[in-house]
Design a protein around this motif. Structure first.
Motif, PDB file in Angstrom:
ATOM      1  N   MET A   1       1.003  -1.163   0.203  1.00  0.00           N
ATOM      2  CA  MET A   1       0.404  -0.034   0.229  1.00  0.00           C
ATOM      3  C   MET A   1       0.889   1.271  -0.516  1.00  0.00           C
ATOM      4  O   MET A   1       1.716   1.130   0.831  1.00  0.00           O
ATOM      5  N   MET A   2       0.618   2.097  -1.004  1.00  0.00           N
ATOM      6  CA  MET A   2       1.025   3.734  -1.245  1.00  0.00           C
ATOM      7  C   MET A   2       1.209   4.739   0.335  1.00  0.00           C
ATOM      8  O   MET A   2      -0.305   4.538   0.807  1.00  0.00           O
ATOM      9  N   ASP A   3       1.988   4.973   0.598  1.00  0.00           N
ATOM     10  CA  ASP A   3       1.444   6.428   1.897  1.00  0.00           C
ATOM     11  C   ASP A   3       0.908   7.286   0.803  1.00  0.00           C
ATOM     12  O   ASP A   3       0.827   7.596   0.004  1.00  0.00           O
ATOM     13  N   ILE A   4      -0.253   8.193   2.038  1.00  0.00           N
ATOM     14  CA  ILE A   4      -0.833   9.462   1.026  1.00  0.00           C
ATOM     15  C   ILE A   4       0.072   9.974   0.611  1.00  0.00           C
ATOM     16  O   ILE A   4      -0.536  10.594  -1.066  1.00  0.00           O
ATOM     17  N   ALA A   5       1.012  10.473   0.463  1.00  0.00           N
ATOM     18  CA  ALA A   5       1.350  12.296   0.115  1.00  0.00           C
ATOM     19  C   ALA A   5       2.155  11.021  -1.362  1.00  0.00           C
ATOM     20  O   ALA A   5       1.681  12.095  -2.184  1.00  0.00           O
TER      21      ALA A   5
ATOM     22  N   ILE B   1      -0.366   8.899  -2.471  1.00  0.00           N
ATOM     23  CA  ILE B   1      -1.308   8.878  -3.244  1.00  0.00           C
ATOM     24  C   ILE B   1      -1.930  10.080  -4.266  1.00  0.00           C
ATOM     25  O   ILE B   1      -2.170  10.071  -5.063  1.00  0.00           O
ATOM     26  N   LYS B   2      -1.430  11.007  -3.287  1.00  0.00           N
ATOM     27  CA  LYS B   2      -2.071  11.974  -3.189  1.00  0.00           C
ATOM     28  C   LYS B   2      -1.311  12.631  -5.451  1.00  0.00           C
ATOM     29  O   LYS B   2      -1.678  13.903  -5.586  1.00  0.00           O
ATOM     30  N   HIS B   3      -0.084  12.367  -4.655  1.00  0.00           N
ATOM     31  CA  HIS B   3       0.476  12.694  -5.903  1.00  0.00           C
ATOM     32  C   HIS B   3       0.147  11.990  -6.984  1.00  0.00           C
ATOM     33  O   HIS B   3      -0.133  12.425  -8.353  1.00  0.00           O
ATOM     34  N   MET B   4      -0.111  10.693  -6.911  1.00  0.00           N
ATOM     35  CA  MET B   4      -1.034  10.194  -8.467  1.00  0.00           C
ATOM     36  C   MET B   4      -1.943  10.702  -8.911  1.00  0.00           C
ATOM     37  O   MET B   4      -2.477  11.209  -9.926  1.00  0.00           O
ATOM     38  N   LEU B   5      -2.657  11.074  -7.580  1.00  0.00           N
ATOM     39  CA  LEU B   5      -4.352  11.620  -7.858  1.00  0.00           C
ATOM     40  C   LEU B   5      -4.499  13.073  -8.229  1.00  0.00           C
ATOM     41  O   LEU B   5      -5.018  12.921  -9.782  1.00  0.00           O
TER      42      LEU B   5
ATOM     43  N   MET C   1      -9.254   0.915  -4.873  1.00  0.00           N
ATOM     44  CA  MET C   1     -10.639   1.693  -4.979  1.00  0.00           C
ATOM     45  C   MET C   1     -10.395   2.381  -3.404  1.00  0.00           C
ATOM     46  O   MET C   1     -10.779   3.747  -2.915  1.00  0.00           O
ATOM     47  N   GLU C   2      -9.949   2.344  -2.313  1.00  0.00           N
ATOM     48  CA  GLU C   2      -9.606   2.603  -1.449  1.00  0.00           C
ATOM     49  C   GLU C   2      -8.791   3.482  -1.568  1.00  0.00           C
ATOM     50  O   GLU C   2      -8.989   4.905  -0.853  1.00  0.00           O
ATOM     51  N   GLU C   3      -7.289   3.498  -1.954  1.00  0.00           N
ATOM     52  CA  GLU C   3      -6.521   4.188  -2.056  1.00  0.00           C
ATOM     53  C   GLU C   3      -6.849   5.354  -2.338  1.00  0.00           C
ATOM     54  O   GLU C   3      -6.783   6.560  -1.401  1.00  0.00           O
ATOM     55  N   PHE C   4      -7.873   5.331  -3.462  1.00  0.00           N
ATOM     56  CA  PHE C   4      -8.560   6.790  -4.213  1.00  0.00           C
ATOM     57  C   PHE C   4      -8.998   7.232  -3.771  1.00  0.00           C
ATOM     58  O   PHE C   4      -8.879   8.959  -3.257  1.00  0.00           O
ATOM     59  N   GLN C   5      -9.652   6.622  -2.584  1.00  0.00           N
ATOM     60  CA  GLN C   5     -10.916   7.095  -1.895  1.00  0.00           C
ATOM     61  C   GLN C   5      -9.950   7.805  -0.618  1.00  0.00           C
ATOM     62  O   GLN C   5     -10.506   9.227  -0.365  1.00  0.00           O
ATOM     63  N   GLN C   6      -9.199   7.213  -0.199  1.00  0.00           N
ATOM     64  CA  GLN C   6      -8.011   7.616   0.552  1.00  0.00           C
ATOM     65  C   GLN C   6      -6.951   9.183   0.819  1.00  0.00           C
ATOM     66  O   GLN C   6      -7.142  10.720   1.004  1.00  0.00           O
TER      67      GLN C   6
END
Length: 64
Positions: free
Chosen positions: A1-5, A7-11, A47-52
């Protein structure tokens, strides 16, 4: 699982992809947005990472 930083960067990059801009603007749900973003080769979030990531980006925006 990726860290939140990560995830936000990719998003951020996926959500600002010019080739998808029009379709993303017309999406009516997170599910639709997620389905569109999955067309990108580099978009590998669950989907979970996307929502986070969405939640974290919204929290960041509220703090500004």
């Amino acid at each position: 699982m990726m860290d939140i930083a990560e995830i936000k960067h990719m998003l951020f990059h996926a959500l600002t992809e010019e080739s998808l801009e029009e379709r993303l603007d017309q999406a009516k749900s997170q599910q639709e947005v997620y389905a569109i973003l999955q067309e990108l080769d580099y978009f590998t979030l669950t989907m979970e990472e996307f929502q986070q990531g969405i939640t974290a980006m919204q929290a960041d925006a509220e703090q500004e």
